[in-house]
Design an enzyme around this catalytic site. Structure first.
Site, PDB file in Angstrom:
ATOM      1  N   GLY A  84       0.820  30.153 -40.628  1.00 60.78           N
ATOM      2  CA  GLY A  84       1.014  28.698 -40.612  1.00 60.78           C
ATOM      3  C   GLY A  84      -0.082  27.910 -41.303  1.00 60.78           C
ATOM      4  CG  ASN A 129       8.908  33.885 -35.486  1.00 58.97           C
ATOM      5  OD1 ASN A 129       9.626  33.320 -34.651  1.00 58.97           O
ATOM      6  ND2 ASN A 129       7.621  34.105 -35.287  1.00 58.97           N
ATOM      7  CD1 TRP A 130      14.374  30.980 -38.398  1.00 56.43           C
ATOM      8  CD2 TRP A 130      16.155  30.618 -37.106  1.00 56.43           C
ATOM      9  NE1 TRP A 130      15.482  31.279 -39.152  1.00 56.43           N
ATOM     10  CE2 TRP A 130      16.598  31.064 -38.366  1.00 56.43           C
ATOM     11  CE3 TRP A 130      17.116  30.345 -36.142  1.00 56.43           C
ATOM     12  CZ2 TRP A 130      17.946  31.217 -38.695  1.00 56.43           C
ATOM     13  CZ3 TRP A 130      18.457  30.498 -36.454  1.00 56.43           C
ATOM     14  CH2 TRP A 130      18.874  30.925 -37.722  1.00 56.43           C
ATOM     15  CE  LYS A 131       5.924  31.223 -36.406  1.00 57.68           C
ATOM     16  NZ  LYS A 131       4.559  31.017 -36.838  1.00 57.68           N
ATOM     17  N   GLY A 172       7.749  32.798 -41.150  1.00 55.67           N
ATOM     18  CA  GLY A 172       7.804  31.754 -40.138  1.00 55.67           C
ATOM     19  C   GLY A 172       8.368  30.472 -40.712  1.00 55.67           C
ATOM     20  CD  GLU A 225       2.773  31.062 -33.724  1.00 60.46           C
ATOM     21  OE1 GLU A 225       3.951  31.110 -33.332  1.00 60.46           O
ATOM     22  OE2 GLU A 225       2.461  30.816 -34.901  1.00 60.46           O
ATOM     23  CB  SER A 277       1.034  31.495 -45.362  1.00 55.65           C
ATOM     24  OG  SER A 277       0.451  30.715 -44.340  1.00 55.65           O
ATOM     25  CD  GLU A 291       3.418  37.728 -38.177  1.00 59.59           C
ATOM     26  OE1 GLU A 291       4.115  37.138 -39.006  1.00 59.59           O
ATOM     27  OE2 GLU A 291       3.431  37.446 -36.962  1.00 59.59           O
ATOM     28  CG  HIS A 316       3.971  35.864 -33.071  1.00 58.85           C
ATOM     29  ND1 HIS A 316       3.098  34.799 -33.154  1.00 58.85           N
ATOM     30  CD2 HIS A 316       4.606  35.916 -34.268  1.00 58.85           C
ATOM     31  CE1 HIS A 316       3.213  34.232 -34.353  1.00 58.85           C
ATOM     32  NE2 HIS A 316       4.122  34.901 -35.043  1.00 58.85           N
TER      33      HIS A 316
HETATM   34  P1  PGA Z   1       4.296  31.537 -41.045  1.00 64.57           P
HETATM   35  O1  PGA Z   1       4.501  32.320 -39.681  1.00 64.57           O
HETATM   36  O2  PGA Z   1       5.167  32.164 -42.073  1.00 64.57           O
HETATM   37  O3  PGA Z   1       4.676  30.126 -40.737  1.00 64.57           O
HETATM   38  O4  PGA Z   1       2.841  31.654 -41.400  1.00 64.57           O
HETATM   39  C1  PGA Z   1       4.645  33.687 -39.671  1.00 64.57           C
HETATM   40  C2  PGA Z   1       4.807  34.183 -38.271  1.00 64.57           C
HETATM   41  O5  PGA Z   1       4.196  33.601 -37.375  1.00 64.57           O
HETATM   42  O6  PGA Z   1       5.545  35.118 -38.015  1.00 64.57           O
END
Ligand code: PGA
Length: 426
Positions: free
Chosen positions: A167, A8-10, A224, A91, A203, A161, A89
């Site tokens: 993160g 997931n490159w966000k 992520g 977020e 993470s 998640e 997700h």
């Molecule tokens: P992260 O994000 O690996 O930076 O914790 C994971 C995600 O949001 O899919």
């Protein structure tokens, strides 16, 4: 089947670096799921032909298409070569207040367009601390129960998640992951989704990926921040490709999952509150006069004179058509006169009529003995044309998901969640 690595490159990278990273992964013959941001989809797509990389989007609109500024529809994503889409997700749940209703609509849109959803679930720190982590995840998984069985079969994976792990550098422990994955597996089992992979995200780095991926409950990882680093994501993928997924087998003696028909009924009952927008696309019947609706004619006092040059085109046009000093055309009954288009389709002003003289009050007729009479419907007067635009007939709601279950009546609620069943790897 090997374990899955989803990247997931966000909202990271720029067009060129996204394309370069995708190209490097393609050159290594990696088998990953890549989720670039919307504007990089096309650049990444160009790197993917003849590779085992699969591309997905990070979100999708709840709408099919139309006037939704900023949205991207499932069909557009499919058209850009997306096969997958992240839905739910944290977020988006937290940053944009997306709840189960929105997530369900996105799932339906994605499946209807042939996109495979990756549903993300997970609890916050406060929810874990208060002991409600499983209840929260259970509620988030309800959207799957509401999906039709055919749509459920399209779900590419469920990703656990925990919000507190995303993160933060604090990944969930293997014991925590295993416990929650077992819980999710039981829910999926009750929905006939035993082969839907369960991923862990939060993470994930090359440091913890080996242990996480070695666990039987983990079918793959959703990565992520480490996923935009070529070395890190390759190291994680190197662990993953050595691991085979473990098929989930349940002790079905306790309670077998309900048959698909029962699930379909549950689905219908549970979607009473789910409304899919239906737009009436049916044109007006050809006989309908193209008239200006009577309500559109302003009835308020004429506006104050406007200085030259300050008129908008519309106002200018309107003031030409109906000089503000003239009274609005009315019928002899005092109703507003409709205005119709001329042969060029332009609205024509109707010449104002002289106000009718008030007739002298009629002499009182002699009072006749009252006869009981049936009420007579008033005859339409030629002076009182109706300018109502005929309404297009309502179309039936075609989305199966939107139909409340009216025929089948109340259904006996099946115990679809088998709390005692366990996958064999627990
Ligand atoms: P992260 O994000 O690996 O930076 O914790 C994971 C995600 O949001 O899919």
């Amino acid at each position: 089947m090997r374990k899955i690595v989803a990247a997931n490159w966000k909202m990271n990278l720029r067009r060129e670096s996204a394309a370069t990273l995708a190209g490097a992964l393609a050159g290594d013959l990696r088998e990953m799921w890549l989720f670039p941001c919307f504007v990089h989809l096309n650049s990444v797509r160009l790197q993917l032909s003849d590779t085992k990389l699969v591309m997905g989007a990070q979100d999708v609109s709840v709408h099919k298409d139309g006037a939704h500024t900023g949205d991207v529809s499932a069909e557009m994503l499919k058209d850009c070569a997306c096969e997958l889409v992240l839905i739910g997700h944290s977020e988006r749940r937290q940053g944009y207040g997306e709840g189960n209703d929105v997530i369900l609509r996105k799932l339906v849109r994605a499946c209807a367009a042939g996109l495979k959803p990756l549903l993300c679930v997970g609890e916050t720190k406060a929810e874990r601390d208060s002991g409600s982590a499983q209840t929260v995840v259970d509620t988030q998984l309800l959207v799957l129960k509401r999906l039709a069985p055919e749509a459920r079969a399209m779900v590419a994976a469920v990703a656990y998640e925990p919000v507190w792990a995303i993160g933060t550098g604090n990944n969930a422990s293997v014991a925590q992951v295993e416990e929650m994955h077992a819980y999710i597996a039981r829910k999926l089992h009750s929905l006939n989704m035993n082969s839907t992979p369960i991923l862990y995200g939060g993470s994930v780095t090359p440091d913890n990926a080996r242990e996480l991926l070695a666990n039987k409950s983990v079918d793959g990882v959703l990565v992520g921040s480490a996923s935009i680093n070529y070395d890190a994501i390759c190291a994680i993928d190197d662990y993953a490709k050595k691991q085979e997924m473990t098929p989930r087998a349940f002790n079905t003696l306790n309670e077998p999952p309900p048959p698909p028909e029962a699930l379909a009924l549950l689905f219908e009952r549970d979607t009473d509150d789910f409304k899919v927008e239906v737009k009436l696309k049916q044109p007006l019947p050809p006989s309908a006069p193209a008239m200006q609706p009577i309500e559109d004619i302003p009835t308020s006092a004429p506006p104050a004179p406007i200085s030259a040059g300050s008129l908008s085109r519309y106002e200018e046009e309107m003031s030409k058509r109906r000089p503000p000093t003239q009274p609005l055309p009315r019928t002899s009954q005092g109703r507003l006169q409709p205005v119709g288009p001329n042969s060029q389709g332009r609205i024509q002003p109707v010449a104002p009529q002289a106000a009718p003289k008030a007739p002298p009050p009629p002499a009182k007729p002699p009072v006749a003995p009252a006869k009981p009479t049936a009420p007579v419907a008033p005859k339409p007067s030629p002076d009182a044309p109706t300018a109502e635009v005929p309404k297009a007939p309502a179309q039936p709601i075609t989305d199966k998901q939107a139909k409340p279950d009216t025929k089948t009546g109340p259904q006996k609620k099946a115990n679809i969640y088998d709390e005692t069943d366990r996958p064999s790897w627990v």
